[in-house]
Design a protein around this motif. Sequence first.
Motif, short mmCIF file in Angstrom:
data_model
loop_
_atom_site.label_atom_id
_atom_site.label_comp_id
_atom_site.label_asym_id
_atom_site.label_seq_id
_atom_site.Cartn_x
_atom_site.Cartn_y
_atom_site.Cartn_z
N MET A 1 -1.17 -25.99 4.94
CA MET A 1 -1.39 -25.12 6.09
C MET A 1 -0.10 -24.55 6.69
N ARG A 2 1.03 -25.20 6.50
CA ARG A 2 2.27 -24.68 7.10
C ARG A 2 2.72 -23.39 6.43
N SER A 3 2.51 -23.31 5.12
CA SER A 3 2.95 -22.12 4.39
C SER A 3 1.79 -21.27 3.89
N GLY A 4 0.57 -21.71 4.16
CA GLY A 4 -0.59 -20.95 3.71
C GLY A 4 -0.79 -20.98 2.21
N VAL A 5 -0.42 -22.09 1.57
CA VAL A 5 -0.56 -22.21 0.12
C VAL A 5 -1.85 -22.98 -0.20
N THR A 6 -2.28 -22.88 -1.46
CA THR A 6 -3.49 -23.56 -1.89
C THR A 6 -3.35 -25.07 -1.71
N GLN B 1 -0.24 -36.30 -11.75
CA GLN B 1 -1.34 -35.35 -11.81
C GLN B 1 -1.32 -34.45 -10.58
N VAL B 2 -1.69 -33.20 -10.77
CA VAL B 2 -1.88 -32.25 -9.66
C VAL B 2 -3.24 -31.61 -9.82
N ILE B 3 -4.05 -31.65 -8.75
CA ILE B 3 -5.37 -31.03 -8.78
C ILE B 3 -5.44 -30.05 -7.61
N LEU B 4 -5.60 -28.78 -7.92
CA LEU B 4 -5.69 -27.75 -6.88
C LEU B 4 -7.08 -27.75 -6.26
N LEU B 5 -7.12 -27.40 -4.98
CA LEU B 5 -8.37 -27.33 -4.23
C LEU B 5 -8.54 -25.92 -3.68
N PRO B 6 -8.83 -24.96 -4.55
CA PRO B 6 -8.92 -23.57 -4.11
C PRO B 6 -10.20 -23.29 -3.33
N SER B 7 -10.25 -22.15 -2.65
CA SER B 7 -11.48 -21.70 -2.02
C SER B 7 -12.49 -21.37 -3.11
N PRO B 8 -13.78 -21.65 -2.94
CA PRO B 8 -14.46 -22.17 -1.75
C PRO B 8 -14.52 -23.71 -1.68
N ILE B 9 -13.89 -24.41 -2.64
CA ILE B 9 -13.88 -25.87 -2.56
C ILE B 9 -13.22 -26.29 -1.25
N PRO C 1 -12.28 -24.14 1.90
CA PRO C 1 -12.35 -22.78 2.45
C PRO C 1 -11.13 -22.41 3.27
N LYS C 2 -11.10 -21.18 3.75
CA LYS C 2 -9.92 -20.69 4.48
C LYS C 2 -9.62 -21.51 5.74
N ASP C 3 -10.66 -22.06 6.34
CA ASP C 3 -10.45 -22.86 7.54
C ASP C 3 -10.38 -24.36 7.24
N GLU C 4 -10.05 -24.70 5.98
CA GLU C 4 -9.97 -26.11 5.59
C GLU C 4 -8.91 -26.86 6.38
N PHE C 5 -9.11 -28.18 6.46
CA PHE C 5 -8.09 -29.07 6.99
C PHE C 5 -8.21 -30.39 6.24
N GLY D 1 -14.02 -25.91 9.78
CA GLY D 1 -14.25 -25.28 11.07
C GLY D 1 -15.28 -25.98 11.92
N GLY D 2 -15.76 -27.12 11.48
CA GLY D 2 -16.76 -27.86 12.24
C GLY D 2 -18.13 -27.74 11.62
N ALA D 3 -18.74 -26.56 11.74
CA ALA D 3 -20.08 -26.35 11.21
C ALA D 3 -20.11 -26.42 9.69
N ASN D 4 -18.99 -26.11 9.04
CA ASN D 4 -18.91 -26.14 7.58
C ASN D 4 -18.12 -27.34 7.06
N ALA D 5 -18.02 -28.39 7.87
CA ALA D 5 -17.37 -29.62 7.43
C ALA D 5 -18.08 -30.18 6.20
N ALA D 6 -17.36 -30.89 5.36
CA ALA D 6 -17.94 -31.38 4.11
C ALA D 6 -17.06 -32.47 3.52
N LEU D 7 -17.57 -33.12 2.47
CA LEU D 7 -16.77 -33.99 1.63
C LEU D 7 -16.44 -33.24 0.35
N ILE D 8 -15.31 -33.56 -0.24
CA ILE D 8 -14.91 -32.99 -1.53
C ILE D 8 -14.81 -34.14 -2.52
#
Length: 363
Positions: free
Chosen positions: A108-113, A128-136, A138-142, A162-169
């Motif tokens: 989130m600091r640099s806006g990277v995937t 190992q490196v595993i990317l978590l791109p959108s929509p896995i 999303p743009k408002d991920e944390f 964002g709250g309403a779209n919270a999820a597990l990955i």
Amino acid sequence: METLPKFTVLSFLIFFAIAANAGSNFDIVANLDNGPGNVTVTDNGRIIMSMHQFYQPKYTVVEYRDKVLVPFPNKELADVDSKAALKLDSVLGIRFANGIVWMLDNGMRSGVTPKLVGWDTKTNKLHQVILLPSPIAPKDEFVNDFAVDTRHNHIFISDPAGGANAALIVVNLATGKVRRVLEGHTSVVPENVDLVIYKIPVQVKDKSGKLIRPHIGVNPITEDLNNEWVYFGPMHGLSLYRIKADDLIDEKLDAKVLASRVERYSDKPISDGITIDKDNNIYLGELAANGIGVISADRKYKRLAENSNLSWVDSFCFGTAGQLYAVVNRLHQSATLNGGVLKAKPPFYLIQVKALAAGLAGR
């Protein structure tokens, strides 16, 4: 008025300091100059911490070694200003399992995937490196915290988004496949409860400059030592939920069936990171009370400690000798959660909590 001898005053101050922590069930291991994020411990006792992005740290992951903090896994990768190809940007979640320190970088600091990075502590090399791109993610991920399941070779990540779209990955470490599940389910979205600490509400500024009280979705997550049940819940929520790991990793279950497998487990206060011991006691920070609490195996919550030094207990992890570590970072006094005004001042803390039973190092 007679003045006490210096040694008497000093003795009184020492006595007062000890008395203040008496019966508090915790000890301060280290004073830290910057706010920590999460903590983990390797199988040979190395203490690794992420440094919280809300405080703009120079190094996003560090090791507490010989009473000082050093960049982990090395200066190039831990330095957020580094030009390294695999720069760690904003790591919060961090766990150790089977020789690997796993670091969850929300970017989130640099806006990277966002990405999940595993570092092999035995070979001192990237695992190992595993990317978590959108929509896995999303743009408002944390993407924030996670549990490592060594029996199923999976990782389960909490994303309050964002709250309403919270999820597990769900991350399959063998194949690298990632899935977003339970999005918007009751067990992951925030409840309409405010966090107020010592009569001061946690507030953030929106884009228009208006102060609002945030409600954050799923954040705390852990898994029992048998890798059977995954426990999780919204940060701003008064319920803890669980689901079987076998159900989470089953790619054949559709969304409705998976949702039906979630069960409400217990009450909980507004809380951040959690962990679990061998007797299935679940430890958490009771944020509103500046405290530490536990949900015992009978599903009842009780407070273990309340102290002004426990000012936002964020993360827990067991060490190699059964000791339970945690970090204190005063997030409610960061500019991010205090309406744009930085009030938090060092020292921040690495602490050791008196656990009810031993746990698994790294978890």
